[in-house]
Enzyme design. Structure first.
Site, PDB file in Angstrom:
ATOM      1  N   HIS A 104      -2.185   2.029  32.133  1.00  0.00           N
ATOM      2  CA  HIS A 104      -1.016   1.843  31.274  1.00  0.00           C
ATOM      3  C   HIS A 104      -1.159   0.611  30.394  1.00  0.00           C
ATOM      4  O   HIS A 104      -0.568   0.516  29.327  1.00  0.00           O
ATOM      5  CB  HIS A 104       0.257   1.697  32.113  1.00  0.00           C
ATOM      6  CG  HIS A 104       0.570   2.901  32.938  1.00  0.00           C
ATOM      7  ND1 HIS A 104       0.849   4.126  32.383  1.00  0.00           N
ATOM      8  CD2 HIS A 104       0.631   3.079  34.282  1.00  0.00           C
ATOM      9  CE1 HIS A 104       1.080   5.007  33.344  1.00  0.00           C
ATOM     10  NE2 HIS A 104       0.947   4.393  34.500  1.00  0.00           N
ATOM     11  N   HIS A 155       1.046  -5.050  25.365  1.00  0.00           N
ATOM     12  CA  HIS A 155       1.503  -3.765  24.814  1.00  0.00           C
ATOM     13  C   HIS A 155       1.025  -3.710  23.379  1.00  0.00           C
ATOM     14  O   HIS A 155       1.036  -4.722  22.683  1.00  0.00           O
ATOM     15  CB  HIS A 155       3.030  -3.674  24.863  1.00  0.00           C
ATOM     16  CG  HIS A 155       3.586  -3.720  26.260  1.00  0.00           C
ATOM     17  ND1 HIS A 155       3.807  -2.590  27.009  1.00  0.00           N
ATOM     18  CD2 HIS A 155       3.950  -4.766  27.033  1.00  0.00           C
ATOM     19  CE1 HIS A 155       4.284  -2.943  28.199  1.00  0.00           C
ATOM     20  NE2 HIS A 155       4.385  -4.252  28.240  1.00  0.00           N
ATOM     21  N   HIS A 190       3.272 -10.070  27.749  1.00  0.00           N
ATOM     22  CA  HIS A 190       4.301 -10.331  28.750  1.00  0.00           C
ATOM     23  C   HIS A 190       3.701 -11.129  29.904  1.00  0.00           C
ATOM     24  O   HIS A 190       2.688 -10.715  30.472  1.00  0.00           O
ATOM     25  CB  HIS A 190       4.871  -9.008  29.288  1.00  0.00           C
ATOM     26  CG  HIS A 190       5.730  -8.294  28.288  1.00  0.00           C
ATOM     27  ND1 HIS A 190       6.026  -6.967  28.381  1.00  0.00           N
ATOM     28  CD2 HIS A 190       6.350  -8.754  27.178  1.00  0.00           C
ATOM     29  CE1 HIS A 190       6.805  -6.625  27.354  1.00  0.00           C
ATOM     30  NE2 HIS A 190       7.013  -7.688  26.609  1.00  0.00           N
ATOM     31  N   GLU A 235       7.013  -4.438  21.765  1.00  0.00           N
ATOM     32  CA  GLU A 235       8.163  -3.778  22.383  1.00  0.00           C
ATOM     33  C   GLU A 235       9.446  -4.363  21.815  1.00  0.00           C
ATOM     34  O   GLU A 235      10.301  -3.640  21.324  1.00  0.00           O
ATOM     35  CB  GLU A 235       8.095  -3.957  23.905  1.00  0.00           C
ATOM     36  CG  GLU A 235       6.848  -3.305  24.488  1.00  0.00           C
ATOM     37  CD  GLU A 235       7.060  -2.765  25.872  1.00  0.00           C
ATOM     38  OE1 GLU A 235       7.306  -3.576  26.782  1.00  0.00           O
ATOM     39  OE2 GLU A 235       6.984  -1.538  26.061  1.00  0.00           O
ATOM     40  N   HIS A 281       0.216  -9.122  30.873  1.00  0.00           N
ATOM     41  CA  HIS A 281      -0.340  -7.871  30.335  1.00  0.00           C
ATOM     42  C   HIS A 281       0.096  -7.710  28.890  1.00  0.00           C
ATOM     43  O   HIS A 281       0.934  -8.472  28.400  1.00  0.00           O
ATOM     44  CB  HIS A 281       0.114  -6.678  31.187  1.00  0.00           C
ATOM     45  CG  HIS A 281       1.598  -6.505  31.197  1.00  0.00           C
ATOM     46  ND1 HIS A 281       2.399  -7.005  32.195  1.00  0.00           N
ATOM     47  CD2 HIS A 281       2.431  -5.932  30.302  1.00  0.00           C
ATOM     48  CE1 HIS A 281       3.660  -6.721  31.926  1.00  0.00           C
ATOM     49  NE2 HIS A 281       3.715  -6.082  30.780  1.00  0.00           N
ATOM     50  N   THR A 319       9.974  -2.819  31.288  1.00  0.00           N
ATOM     51  CA  THR A 319       9.900  -1.869  30.172  1.00  0.00           C
ATOM     52  C   THR A 319       9.106  -0.625  30.543  1.00  0.00           C
ATOM     53  O   THR A 319       8.863   0.224  29.703  1.00  0.00           O
ATOM     54  CB  THR A 319       9.270  -2.519  28.926  1.00  0.00           C
ATOM     55  OG1 THR A 319       7.915  -2.891  29.222  1.00  0.00           O
ATOM     56  CG2 THR A 319      10.042  -3.747  28.491  1.00  0.00           C
TER      57      THR A 319
END
Ligand SMILES: *[C@@H]1O[C@H](CO)[C@@H](O)[C@H](O)[C@H]1NC(C)=O
Length: 364
Positions: free
Chosen positions: A112, A139, A163, A150, A137, A245
């Site tokens: 992910h 996104h 994040h 995000e 991590h 999230t």
């Protein structure tokens, strides 16, 4: 004893993998990109933007994870004209970020995202409790489409978002215990945009992605100064109560989203977008678009630690102001012109009568 540990291991693996399968929209469709020409690939992405949300995509998260459909979800679009300035919010103080020990950090492709483990010597002050770091991590989006972050500020997304996840270690024993409690977690959100130069701090992560291209691969990274992943002005941030999230979307996160952005180079962004797979083996699927869309704010308030330096006039307002001033000037000019003309006429008339009377006078 060996059998017992083996059994434990199996139980642990089952427990860790026991959640329902979930994806982001478009993950399935992107498979095309590995086999099709670039043109076909971008067409398939364009089509998939309009249709075909995956059967496990965000719209279906609440089916398996009810909290994903709840009313205090993350991320959000932060509207700066609606935030509340709170002078009590202190500058964020990261401790131990400069030198996270000597032990290597684990970098993991979990299918992910790419996640870096952090030791609990890293912690935050300026909160009611002590929040210790667990992992960070990223996104991101995909090639050929803007966005990837995000959170949004005034409806503007950036290319990616970092994040850094912490939990309240004063109140809870572990991340998993804290993850379901109100304000059990504190996450720092850093919006990442494309800048001119390579960011050496992000390079500690990005230069290693090729070692963990497939889901579940791991590598170790020498410790580095984590502060350098953050933007320079740590005193300017937004604060609100939200959620994870990703499923299970627990509403346990005290969010800190920095006003300033971090910058990486276009080459670094491409590496992030084009290296990792969300699958273990064939069919290999690029790990892209792993960002959730902004969720309704509902009754929540967003605090700001600083006063916005907003330009008083937007472009639209400036334009109408300009046109207004121009029109006003024109009217004034016309008025002056007509008044001047009238005065001149009157004067000419007076002069004529004066000439006339003096002529009469000489005749007499
Ligand atoms: C978050 O929720 C807690 C508990 O309801 C509340 O005390 C706090 O003020 C909230 N924080 C923000 C930033 O809204």
């Amino acid at each position: 004893m060996l059998l017992f540990t083996l059994l434990l291991e199996v139980i642990w693996i089952l427990a860790a993998d026991g959640g329902q399968h979930w994806t982001y929209e478009g993950e399935l469709e992107n498979q095309h990109c590995l086999w099709a020409s670039e043109e076909n690939c971008s067409r398939s992405i364009r089509d998939s933007d309009l249709t075909l949300p995956g059967p496990h995509g965000p719209d279906h998260w609440p089916d398996s994870y009810p909290e994903c459909g709840s009313n205090a979800q993350s991320p959000i679009n932060i509207q700066t004209q609606s935030v509340t300035f709170d002078p009590e919010l202190p500058a964020l103080q990261p401790h131990g970020y400069d030198q996270p020990g000597t032990k290597p950090l684990e970098l993991h492709n979990n299918g992910h995202t790419v996640q870096l483990s952090l030791p609990p010597t890293l912690h935050l002050e300026g909160f009611s409790g002590k929040y210790v770091a667990v992992q960070l991590h990223l996104h991101w989006g995909q090639k050929g489409s803007p966005g990837g972050s995000e959170h949004q500020i005034n409806s503007e997304a950036t290319a990616a978002e970092l994040h850094i996840v912490h939990y309240d270690s004063d109140s809870y024993e572990s991340l998993s215990e804290a993850a379901q409690r109100p304000q059990g977690l504190a996450v720092l959100g850093i919006l990442i945009e494309v800048g001119e130069t390579k960011n050496p701090a992000y390079e500690h992560i990005l230069s290693r992605l090729h070692e963990i291209r497939h889901k579940d691969q791991k590598t170790s990274v020498p410790p580095f100064n984590v502060t350098e992943l953050l933007p320079p002005r740590l005193e300017q941030y937004f604060r609100y109560n939200g959620s994870l999230t990703t499923p299970p979307c627990y509403q346990s996160v005290l969010w800190t989203v920095f006003n300033q952005r971090a910058q990486i180079s276009i080459g670094q962004l491409e590496k992030l977008r084009e290296t990792l797979f969300s699958t273990q083996e064939e069919p290999l699927t690029l790990l892209v678009q792993n960002h959730r869309v902004p969720q309704p704010l509902n009754q929540r308030i967003v605090l700001a630690s600083f006063i916005q330096v907003r330009s008083l006039y937007t472009t639209g307002k400036m334009l109408s102001l300009g046109v207004g001033i121009l029109f006003g000037c024109l009217c004034l000019l016309l008025a002056v012109y007509f008044i001047a003309r009238k005065i001149r006429k009157k004067r000419l008339g007076n002069q004529k009568s004066v000439v006339f009377t003096s002529a009469q006078a000489t005749e007499a």
